[in-house]
Design a protein around this motif. Structure first.
Motif, PDB file in Angstrom:
ATOM      1  N   THR A  82      -0.559 -13.748 -10.908  1.00 17.14           N
ATOM      2  CA  THR A  82       0.845 -13.285 -10.997  1.00 17.14           C
ATOM      3  C   THR A  82       1.098 -12.442 -12.248  1.00 17.14           C
ATOM      4  N   THR A  83       0.190 -12.513 -13.231  1.00 17.52           N
ATOM      5  CA  THR A  83       0.332 -11.665 -14.430  1.00 17.52           C
ATOM      6  C   THR A  83       0.428 -10.195 -14.048  1.00 17.52           C
ATOM      7  N   TYR A  84      -0.251  -9.825 -12.954  1.00 19.72           N
ATOM      8  CA  TYR A  84      -0.329  -8.428 -12.567  1.00 19.72           C
ATOM      9  C   TYR A  84       0.593  -8.104 -11.396  1.00 19.72           C
ATOM     10  N   ILE A  85       1.558  -8.995 -11.073  1.00 13.60           N
ATOM     11  CA  ILE A  85       2.460  -8.773  -9.946  1.00 13.60           C
ATOM     12  C   ILE A  85       3.859  -8.476 -10.472  1.00 13.60           C
ATOM     13  N   PRO A  86       4.360  -7.231 -10.379  1.00 10.50           N
ATOM     14  CA  PRO A  86       5.706  -6.929 -10.887  1.00 10.50           C
ATOM     15  C   PRO A  86       6.796  -7.436  -9.949  1.00 10.50           C
ATOM     16  N   LYS A  87       6.538  -7.443  -8.628  1.00  7.90           N
ATOM     17  CA  LYS A  87       7.518  -7.882  -7.633  1.00  7.90           C
ATOM     18  C   LYS A  87       6.827  -7.853  -6.262  1.00  7.90           C
ATOM     19  N   ALA A  88       7.512  -8.374  -5.237  1.00  7.33           N
ATOM     20  CA  ALA A  88       6.993  -8.296  -3.871  1.00  7.33           C
ATOM     21  C   ALA A  88       7.078  -6.848  -3.383  1.00  7.33           C
ATOM     22  N   MET A  89       6.005  -6.371  -2.704  1.00  6.02           N
ATOM     23  CA  MET A  89       5.952  -4.974  -2.268  1.00  6.02           C
ATOM     24  C   MET A  89       5.237  -4.865  -0.925  1.00  6.02           C
ATOM     25  N   MET A  90       5.407  -3.705  -0.260  1.00  3.28           N
ATOM     26  CA  MET A  90       4.785  -3.443   1.042  1.00  3.28           C
ATOM     27  C   MET A  90       3.921  -2.192   0.934  1.00  3.28           C
ATOM     28  N   PHE A  91       2.682  -2.245   1.547  1.00  5.10           N
ATOM     29  CA  PHE A  91       1.760  -1.124   1.542  1.00  5.10           C
ATOM     30  C   PHE A  91       1.244  -0.878   2.972  1.00  5.10           C
ATOM     31  N   THR A  92       0.381   0.106   3.107  1.00  3.87           N
ATOM     32  CA  THR A  92      -0.239   0.402   4.397  1.00  3.87           C
ATOM     33  C   THR A  92      -1.717   0.022   4.357  1.00  3.87           C
ATOM     34  N   ALA A  93      -2.148  -0.787   5.343  1.00  9.25           N
ATOM     35  CA  ALA A  93      -3.566  -1.127   5.494  1.00  9.25           C
ATOM     36  C   ALA A  93      -4.159  -0.179   6.541  1.00  9.25           C
ATOM     37  N   LYS A  94      -5.130   0.629   6.160  1.00  8.90           N
ATOM     38  CA  LYS A  94      -5.655   1.681   7.021  1.00  8.90           C
ATOM     39  C   LYS A  94      -6.698   1.135   8.007  1.00  8.90           C
ATOM     40  N   ALA A  95      -6.516   1.493   9.306  1.00  9.25           N
ATOM     41  CA  ALA A  95      -7.494   1.137  10.355  1.00  9.25           C
ATOM     42  C   ALA A  95      -8.555   2.232  10.450  1.00  9.25           C
ATOM     43  N   TRP A  96      -9.804   1.831  10.793  1.00 11.49           N
ATOM     44  CA  TRP A  96     -10.918   2.804  10.870  1.00 11.49           C
ATOM     45  C   TRP A  96     -10.852   3.496  12.229  1.00 11.49           C
ATOM     46  N   ARG A  97      -9.916   4.482  12.322  1.00  7.72           N
ATOM     47  CA  ARG A  97      -9.731   5.225  13.565  1.00  7.72           C
ATOM     48  C   ARG A  97      -9.290   6.641  13.215  1.00  7.72           C
ATOM     49  N   ALA A  98      -9.436   7.540  14.224  1.00 11.96           N
ATOM     50  CA  ALA A  98      -9.037   8.930  14.008  1.00 11.96           C
ATOM     51  C   ALA A  98      -7.523   9.072  13.936  1.00 11.96           C
ATOM     52  N   ASP A  99      -6.781   8.274  14.658  1.00  7.86           N
ATOM     53  CA  ASP A  99      -5.326   8.317  14.578  1.00  7.86           C
ATOM     54  C   ASP A  99      -4.827   7.127  13.769  1.00  7.86           C
ATOM     55  N   ASN A 100      -3.511   7.127  13.482  1.00  5.08           N
ATOM     56  CA  ASN A 100      -2.953   6.069  12.635  1.00  5.08           C
ATOM     57  C   ASN A 100      -2.169   5.028  13.431  1.00  5.08           C
ATOM     58  N   THR A 101      -2.348   5.013  14.731  1.00  2.00           N
ATOM     59  CA  THR A 101      -1.558   4.077  15.541  1.00  2.00           C
ATOM     60  C   THR A 101      -1.980   2.637  15.312  1.00  2.00           C
ATOM     61  N   LYS A 102      -3.200   2.425  14.794  1.00  2.00           N
ATOM     62  CA  LYS A 102      -3.684   1.071  14.554  1.00  2.00           C
ATOM     63  C   LYS A 102      -3.452   0.595  13.110  1.00  2.00           C
ATOM     64  N   ASP A 103      -2.897   1.513  12.248  1.00  2.00           N
ATOM     65  CA  ASP A 103      -2.599   1.116  10.865  1.00  2.00           C
ATOM     66  C   ASP A 103      -1.584  -0.017  10.856  1.00  2.00           C
ATOM     67  N   ARG A 104      -1.675  -0.888   9.848  1.00  8.04           N
ATOM     68  CA  ARG A 104      -0.770  -2.026   9.743  1.00  8.04           C
ATOM     69  C   ARG A 104      -0.152  -2.095   8.332  1.00  8.04           C
ATOM     70  N   ASN A 105       0.972  -2.806   8.224  1.00  3.43           N
ATOM     71  CA  ASN A 105       1.580  -3.046   6.914  1.00  3.43           C
ATOM     72  C   ASN A 105       0.826  -4.137   6.181  1.00  3.43           C
ATOM     73  N   ALA A 106       0.682  -3.928   4.870  1.00  5.64           N
ATOM     74  CA  ALA A 106       0.089  -4.952   4.005  1.00  5.64           C
ATOM     75  C   ALA A 106       1.193  -5.468   3.078  1.00  5.64           C
ATOM     76  N   GLN A 107       1.447  -6.772   3.083  1.00  5.22           N
ATOM     77  CA  GLN A 107       2.561  -7.360   2.327  1.00  5.22           C
ATOM     78  C   GLN A 107       2.036  -8.100   1.098  1.00  5.22           C
ATOM     79  N   LEU A 108       2.538  -7.686  -0.088  1.00  8.14           N
ATOM     80  CA  LEU A 108       2.201  -8.354  -1.353  1.00  8.14           C
ATOM     81  C   LEU A 108       3.361  -9.261  -1.733  1.00  8.14           C
ATOM     82  N   ASN A 109       3.108 -10.546  -1.832  1.00  7.95           N
ATOM     83  CA  ASN A 109       4.141 -11.508  -2.194  1.00  7.95           C
ATOM     84  C   ASN A 109       4.187 -11.692  -3.711  1.00  7.95           C
TER      85      ASN A 109
END
Length: 856
Positions: free
Chosen positions: A805-832
């Motif tokens: 938690t020393t390195y956590i400023p707040k809860a945030m949301m990111f993108t987790a990239k799927a290994w595909r040519a398009d981005n339809t399989k990308d998912r949200n990555a949630q940092l608590n």
């Protein structure tokens, strides 16, 4: 930047002399002017450069007044200088236009008029900080000084400037003090002089009465049509009579007593015989009823009665005795100018203008208020007696035949007159002295020319009831016709005199002596001669401490004289000390090839030694200190340089929003540099630590043939040794030297061809996730990097890593990239907030690969 180049003084012979001086100070504008005349026969008058920025300053009671030149009138023999106070520089610049539709404080208007943020001007006292007004300035023709006066008037305020000079005469700052204007409860600029009895014995009092512009009824309207029609207010005088009144339902604030004393005849001649008021309407920007009422009451107090202005003249001694300043409020009692009811005049007034001349002073007073005495007659008489006893005695002398005799012939009678104020005192006696010896007691005294040899000083003391109340003296001269004397000395050769200046840091000018650089130097030196070049000999200059009071500087400029006589007995000084020839011979023996000096104590100053007179082969000392020289090549031995510093405690800001402060300190310590044949070592200053800390980190450096070593040690520890604490760590087969960090001393080693790796709490290596071994994270400065390459056997939310938690400023949301040519399989990555990082809605058997990073 200002610097002192000379002094104007009529007491010190080497300074510039002046005449016809006149100093005017004005309450309304907070400014002053200065005039004086310089005779061009004064040898050093030309140090004043009229084609450059030149300033003059006056020191008075610890306060400095700085003036700039406004005008110079010059002819062949004189220079007449007119100067104005430095705050009038505001008169040289225009104030900008201000568009405004809202109510603002006074600082808002001063800043937008470029007054308070003007160079070196700051706001000091501000008694109207809580007041607000709606003002706007459409034109750009106002000067900044005129704008300042208008703003202060709009805020019912008055102001003064206070100048502060730094060491050496440089302008430090100009402070603008703002006060509530003078009224029944507020003083404004100056002081209420309750320490003085009512002034009574001032001569030549003049009263000017102006009946024009009287107002006895005022209607004020505020912002957006605001009125006080439904308000009421009653003000009574000291006799309990209603002097000012605002009745409910009446649209005017009225002054009934003044209206009855000075009714308007034209309005009374019409249909309304009771209409006796001089009415006036005003439109203002006030926003409250109370402000409107105060505004109208103030106008009535200022204009309901005839304007009375008094003028009187004072001697410089009286101004000094009373300590009068601009804005001071005093009382005046006078039984020669009476009220309509025959009572003596008793007034309260302010000093609105002060004019100080070389021989007298003139004060102009304003804000006069009549005071009614409630003191019983017998007490008033006693007060008048006490006041009369404060009037000083003066003793005047006149003669019937002058004070100069010729060839010892004739006589002259002295007639004394003792006065108190303007009244001559009878019943006094006079005691006479001639050249300090008691002569006699009589009403007059006759001086015979035959008793005067060259000069005679006659002193007289006036006695009242056996006490000396005043004294004065007069000098008589007696000249004789003699034979023609010898021719006089030749006159001046017409050479040009030059004014020389220098600066130093000691009273004798020998410390930090410099001809032009005054930075950080406290003493100012000067002399005059007929040589163009400035001398580099400090003893030629007369030195003045620029940080000393002004009175001490008029004294240090005085010429001091010492008489030295050469007699048959030897050399005699004014202290009557004799050094005879035998003594001199026993001390100094001169030969053709050398001079021998015989003395137990001998002091030789550096400027007495001829260049090259002392050579290295003649110098043999065990200890040498305080040397500044080009030493050339130095070989052998070692060198240790050390400085000692005391303990220091201060406040440090650790957060800016909101401000957070801690008390930190640096302990008493030594800094050391040591140079030896094997190494060079440094010990620095301990780091700042909280006030309660007992251990401090001190930077140390060692340089030797094996490398450079940085260590951190306790401040009480000594320097690290040059070789014993060195540690090496091979990092590959080629024998390169890397870095090793010791847990005890934090030693950092670097050498040529080394790889440098930084390790600290905010620089970490890759750490494998304890949640998923295909995820790792690291910290680089203020960035956190998460590297992931994961595939899940089932779908849903999947945890991939937990970061401290020393390195956590707040809860945030990111993108987790799927290994595909398009981005339809990308998912949200949630940092608590607890440091857990999850891929939301992950698809089974789908590879997710990439990096996520954030700043903390």
């Amino acid at each position: 930047m200002m610097e002192i180049v000379g002094f104007l003084s009529n007491e010190a012979p080497d300074d510039i002399h002046f005449t016809d001086e006149s100093w005017h100070q004005y309450l309304e504008t907070g400014s002053s002017s200065l005039e004086f005349t310089i005779q061009k026969t004064d040898a050093i008058y030309d140090i004043i450069k009229f084609e450059e920025a030149t300033y003059f300053s006056i020191y008075e009671d610890g306060q400095v007044h700085v003036f700039i030149i406004a005008m110079v009138n010059e002819n062949e023999t004189t220079l007449k200088v007119t100067a104005v106070s430095n705050n009038t520089e505001l008169n040289y610049e225009q104030a900008p236009k201000i568009e405004n539709m809202t109510s603002q404080g006074i600082l808002w208007y001063l800043e937008r008029s470029f007054i308070s943020n003007y160079s070196q001007i700051r706001i000091g006292v501000n008694e109207v900080l809580d007041r607000k007004r709606t003002l706007k300035y459409e034109g750009e023709s106002d000067t900044k000084l005129a704008r300042l006066i208008d703003i202060c008037n709009s805020f019912d305020a008055e102001f003064e400037f206070v100048t502060t000079l730094a060491q050496g005469g440089k302008l430090k700052e100009l402070t603008l003090n703002i006060y509530k204007e003078n009224d029944e409860t507020n003083q404004g600029v100056g002081r209420r002089r309750i320490d003085l009895l009512p002034l009574e014995w001032l001569p030549d009092i003049r009263r000017n009465i102006d009946y024009s512009g009287m107002i006895t009824a005022v209607r004020s309207t505020g912002k957006d049509g605001l009125t006080y029609d439904s308000a009421s207010m009653t003000i009574k005088n000291v006799d309990g009579q209603v002097e000012f009144v605002k009745n409910e339902g009446d649209t005017f604030f009225r002054a009934p007593i003044a209206a009855n004393l000075f009714p308007t005849q034209l309005r009374m001649s019409g249909s309304n015989l009771n209409d006796i008021y001089h009415e006036r309407k005003y439109q203002t920007d006030y926003e409250t009823v109370n402000e409107l009422l105060s505004h109208s009451l103030r106008l009535l107090r200022q204009n309901a009665y005839p304007k009375i202005e008094f003028e009187l003249e004072m001697t410089s001694a009286q101004v000094k005795e009373y300590g009068l300043k601009i804005g001071d409020t005093l009382k005046l009692y006078n039984d020669k100018i009476k009220n309509d009811d025959g009572t003596p005049l008793l007034l309260e007034f302010r000093v609105s203008e002060l004019i100080r001349l070389s021989s007298a002073c003139k004060a102009v007073f304003s804000n006069f208020k009549k005071l009614k005495s409630k003191v019983p007659t017998n007490v008033l008489a006693m007060m008048e007696k006490l006041a009369a006893e404060r009037i000083p005695y003066t003793l005047e002398l006149s003669t019937n035949n002058g004070i100069a005799f010729k060839n010892g012939l004739g006589s002259s009678q002295i007639i004394p007159t003792l006065k108190r104020g303007a009244e001559a005192i009878s019943g006094s006696s006079f005691v006479w002295y001639v050249n300090g010896s008691l002569s006699k007691t009589s009403d007059t005294f006759e001086v015979l020319a035959s008793t005067v040899k060259d000069t005679a000083v006659v002193k007289v003391e006036a006695m009242v009831n056996g006490k000396v109340v005043a004294s004065t003296e007069v000098t008589f001269t007696n000249v004789s016709d003699g034979t023609n004397g010898l021719p006089g000395k030749p006159g001046a050769d017409g050479k040009t005199s030059y004014w020389h200046t220098a600066y130093a840091n000691s009273a004798d000018g020998k410390v930090d002596f410099h001809l032009t650089d005054n930075a950080g130097r406290r003493y100012f030196g000067h002399y005059t001669d007929y040589t163009l070049a400035d001398s580099t000999d400090p003893t030629k200059y007369k030195w003045v401490d620029m940080a000393a009071p002004a009175e001490k500087i008029v004294k240090e400029q005085a010429v001091l004289k010492t008489d030295v006589k050469v007699t048959d007995e030897g050399i005699v000084t004014s202290a009557s000390k004799t050094v005879n020839g035998q003594t001199i011979a026993s001390m100094i023996a001169q030969r053709a090839e050398w001079v021998e000096i015989i003395a137990q104590l001998l002091k030789i100053k550096a400027d007495m030694i001829v260049d090259g007179a002392i050579t290295a082969d003649k110098l043999n000392v065990a200890k040498l200190s305080s040397i500044i020289s080009n030493l050339g090549e130095i070989t052998g031995g070692s060198l240790t340089l050390s400085n000692h510093y005391p303990k220091k405690t201060f406040t440090q800001v650790v957060e800016s929003n909101p401000p957070t402060y801690i008390q930190v300190k640096i302990p008493e310590h030594d800094t050391i540099m040591e140079i030896k044949e094997q190494y060079i070592r440094f010990k620095g200053t301990p780091s700042y630590m909280p006030i309660y800390a007992t251990t401090y980190s001190v930077p140390n450096t060692v340089i030797n043939q094996r490398g450079v070593f940085w260590t951190s040690s306790d401040y009480q520890s000594g320097l690290p040794e040059g070789s014993s604490s060195i540690e090496y760590m091979p990092v590959d087969g080629r024998g390169k030297t890397g870095i090793k960090v010791s847990s005890s001393k934090n030693i950092v080693l670097s050498s040529l061809n080394a790889d440098i790796v930084l390790k600290a709490s905010n620089y970490t290596d890759w750490t494998v996730s304890t949640v998923n071994r295909n995820v790792r994270w690291k910290v680089q400065g203020n960035l956190v990097i998460v590297d992931y390459d994961v595939t899940f056997s089932s779908s849903g939310n999947q945890a991939i890593v937990t970061v401290p938690t020393t390195y956590i400023p707040k809860a945030m949301m990111f993108t987790a990239k799927a290994w595909r040519a398009d981005n339809t399989k990308d998912r949200n990555a949630q940092l608590n907030a607890d440091g857990g990082l999850h891929i939301l809605g992950a698809e089974a058997n789908q590879r997710y690969c990439g990096q996520i990073f954030w700043a903390y």
